[in-house]
Write an enzyme that holds these catalytic residues in place. Structure first.
Site, PDB file in Angstrom:
ATOM      1  N   ASP A  67       0.815  -1.220   0.000  1.00 41.17           N
ATOM      2  CA  ASP A  67       0.000   0.000   0.000  1.00 41.17           C
ATOM      3  C   ASP A  67       0.846   1.266   0.000  1.00 41.17           C
ATOM      4  O   ASP A  67       2.063   1.217   0.211  1.00 41.17           O
ATOM      5  CB  ASP A  67      -0.962  -0.013   1.199  1.00 41.17           C
ATOM      6  CG  ASP A  67      -0.297  -0.466   2.500  1.00 41.17           C
ATOM      7  OD1 ASP A  67       0.941  -0.547   2.552  1.00 41.17           O
ATOM      8  OD2 ASP A  67      -1.020  -0.755   3.460  1.00 41.17           O
ATOM      9  N   ASN A 136      -7.512  -2.788  14.294  1.00 43.43           N
ATOM     10  CA  ASN A 136      -8.894  -3.055  13.882  1.00 43.43           C
ATOM     11  C   ASN A 136      -8.990  -4.247  12.927  1.00 43.43           C
ATOM     12  O   ASN A 136     -10.026  -4.467  12.312  1.00 43.43           O
ATOM     13  CB  ASN A 136      -9.504  -1.804  13.241  1.00 43.43           C
ATOM     14  CG  ASN A 136      -8.750  -1.359  11.993  1.00 43.43           C
ATOM     15  OD1 ASN A 136      -7.881  -2.070  11.499  1.00 43.43           O
ATOM     16  ND2 ASN A 136      -9.079  -0.182  11.480  1.00 43.43           N
ATOM     17  N   HIS A 138      -7.200  -4.666  10.137  1.00 46.50           N
ATOM     18  CA  HIS A 138      -6.915  -4.420   8.716  1.00 46.50           C
ATOM     19  C   HIS A 138      -5.637  -5.135   8.275  1.00 46.50           C
ATOM     20  O   HIS A 138      -4.730  -5.368   9.073  1.00 46.50           O
ATOM     21  CB  HIS A 138      -6.879  -2.917   8.383  1.00 46.50           C
ATOM     22  CG  HIS A 138      -5.697  -2.151   8.860  1.00 46.50           C
ATOM     23  ND1 HIS A 138      -5.756  -0.821   9.231  1.00 46.50           N
ATOM     24  CD2 HIS A 138      -4.388  -2.491   9.029  1.00 46.50           C
ATOM     25  CE1 HIS A 138      -4.560  -0.399   9.583  1.00 46.50           C
ATOM     26  NE2 HIS A 138      -3.710  -1.394   9.476  1.00 46.50           N
ATOM     27  N   GLU A 143      -9.527  -1.786   5.349  1.00 44.34           N
ATOM     28  CA  GLU A 143     -10.123  -1.477   6.645  1.00 44.34           C
ATOM     29  C   GLU A 143     -11.398  -2.305   6.847  1.00 44.34           C
ATOM     30  O   GLU A 143     -11.938  -2.870   5.879  1.00 44.34           O
ATOM     31  CB  GLU A 143     -10.464   0.024   6.685  1.00 44.34           C
ATOM     32  CG  GLU A 143      -9.260   0.947   6.521  1.00 44.34           C
ATOM     33  CD  GLU A 143      -8.443   1.103   7.811  1.00 44.34           C
ATOM     34  OE1 GLU A 143      -8.339   0.133   8.595  1.00 44.34           O
ATOM     35  OE2 GLU A 143      -7.898   2.197   8.012  1.00 44.34           O
TER      36      GLU A 143
HETATM   37  C1  F6R Z   1       1.590  -1.525   6.124  1.00 48.09           C
HETATM   38  C2  F6R Z   1       0.257  -2.080   6.224  1.00 48.09           C
HETATM   39  C3  F6R Z   1      -0.516  -2.078   7.502  1.00 48.09           C
HETATM   40  C4  F6R Z   1       0.316  -2.416   8.729  1.00 48.09           C
HETATM   41  C5  F6R Z   1      -0.541  -2.354   9.995  1.00 48.09           C
HETATM   42  C6  F6R Z   1       0.271  -2.613  11.249  1.00 48.09           C
HETATM   43  O1  F6R Z   1       2.087  -1.629   4.802  1.00 48.09           O
HETATM   44  O2  F6R Z   1      -0.213  -2.521   5.250  1.00 48.09           O
HETATM   45  O3  F6R Z   1      -1.584  -2.987   7.378  1.00 48.09           O
HETATM   46  O4  F6R Z   1       0.865  -3.687   8.574  1.00 48.09           O
HETATM   47  O5  F6R Z   1      -1.154  -1.113  10.104  1.00 48.09           O
HETATM   48  O6  F6R Z   1       1.187  -1.565  11.410  1.00 48.09           O
HETATM   49  P1  F6R Z   1       2.329  -1.639  12.530  1.00 48.09           P
HETATM   50  O7  F6R Z   1       3.232  -2.748  12.127  1.00 48.09           O
HETATM   51  O8  F6R Z   1       2.996  -0.298  12.464  1.00 48.09           O
HETATM   52  O9  F6R Z   1       1.624  -1.896  13.814  1.00 48.09           O
END
Ligand code: F6R
Length: 261
Positions: A67, A136, A138, A143
């Site tokens: 992303d 959450n 995702h 989301e």
């Molecule tokens: C990042 C992504 C997100 C993260 C998620 C957890 O490319 O796609 O889904 O993996 O938000 O983020 P952290 O590792 O910072 O807790």
């Protein structure tokens, strides 16, 4: 879904890095799906170490990131392209031309999403996909309420995710509310999925993902339908699972079996 529960974040990173090493040994020209965020940083450090020691090479690897924020150019310090260059690509022998991150600054983001899917397909699909998980549930920026068969597209971030990521932006800095993300359908086509989670703040999401139900309210729960997903968590992230000992028992049995082969 295989669930591996380990002592701490270092053990989680080591175990995850081993799966990438194994993939590279099998196929040096592998296609990686990569993630940003705090969770994969230790794993990237492990892979950088192995590359520096000459134990493995990324020279033939192609990568696709999950992303990118919409509205941020690749050289913006908070862009995911910048993150990947800084934390991983610049430290290993991967060919920058073979690294792909969705274009957050595309003139036409809708066309860009289709083109990203085309590039993944042209590369032969993703061999091994690295994931973190949001509080959450995702994955990527899919989301809650995301379509479980979605493809790469523009997604609006939830207030929760914007708040979680506000730590990376200074107060007066523009923080995007939209992203381009691989879809859940795109992720589900990866041949192997490796999801890492550490810390108490991820415990509820891990429980929802592993124990279900499969629901758009927890996008990661779609992985229950994936034939080859390894979820690697520390004790804190596993702390809300109904029966963590069962997963530890399974892993001990698996390791014993592998030792006999
Ligand atoms: C990042 C992504 C997100 C993260 C998620 C957890 O490319 O796609 O889904 O993996 O938000 O983020 P952290 O590792 O910072 O807790």
């Amino acid at each position: 879904m295989k669930v591996v529960i380990l002592d701490d974040a270092h053990a989680v990173a080591d175990y995850g890095a081993d799966l990438f090493r194994e993939q590279l040994r099998k196929s040096p020209a592998s296609v990686f799906g990569l993630a940003t965020g705090s969770t994969p940083l230790l794993l990237y450090k492990e892979l950088i170490k192995s590359n520096r020691k000459g134990e493995l090479s990324f020279a033939e690897v192609t990568s696709f990131n999950l992303d990118e924020y919409m509205g941020l150019a690749p050289d913006h310090p908070q862009s995911y392209r910048h993150f990947m260059n800084r934390e991983f690509f610049e430290h290993v022998d991967i060919d920058p031309a073979n690294t792909h991150v969705p274009p957050g600054d595309a003139d036409n983001p809708l066309t860009a999403c289709g083109e990203y899917e085309d590039k993944i397909r042209a590369a032969g699909g993703i061999d091994i996909q690295l994931l973190g998980i949001g509080r959450n549930g995702h994955i990527g920026f899919n989301e809650p309420t995301s379509c479980l068969v979605s493809r790469t597209r523009v997604k609006t971030l939830t207030v929760e995710t914007i708040e979680d990521n506000a730590r990376f932006f200074s107060e007066d800095e523009f923080q995007p509310q939209l992203s381009i993300t691989m879809g859940i359908g795109t992720i589900m086509e990866a041949r192997l999925v490796v999801l890492l989670a550490t810390g108490e703040s991820k415990a509820a999401a891990i429980k929802a993902m592993v124990e279900g139900p499969v629901s758009a309210w927890c996008p990661a729960s779609a992985l229950q339908m994936h034939p080859s997903t390894v979820v690697i968590v520390d004790e804190a992230a596993a702390s809300k699972l109904t029966n963590p000992d069962f997963f530890k028992h399974i892993e001990a049995q698996n390791q014993a079996l592998l030792a006999r082969l």
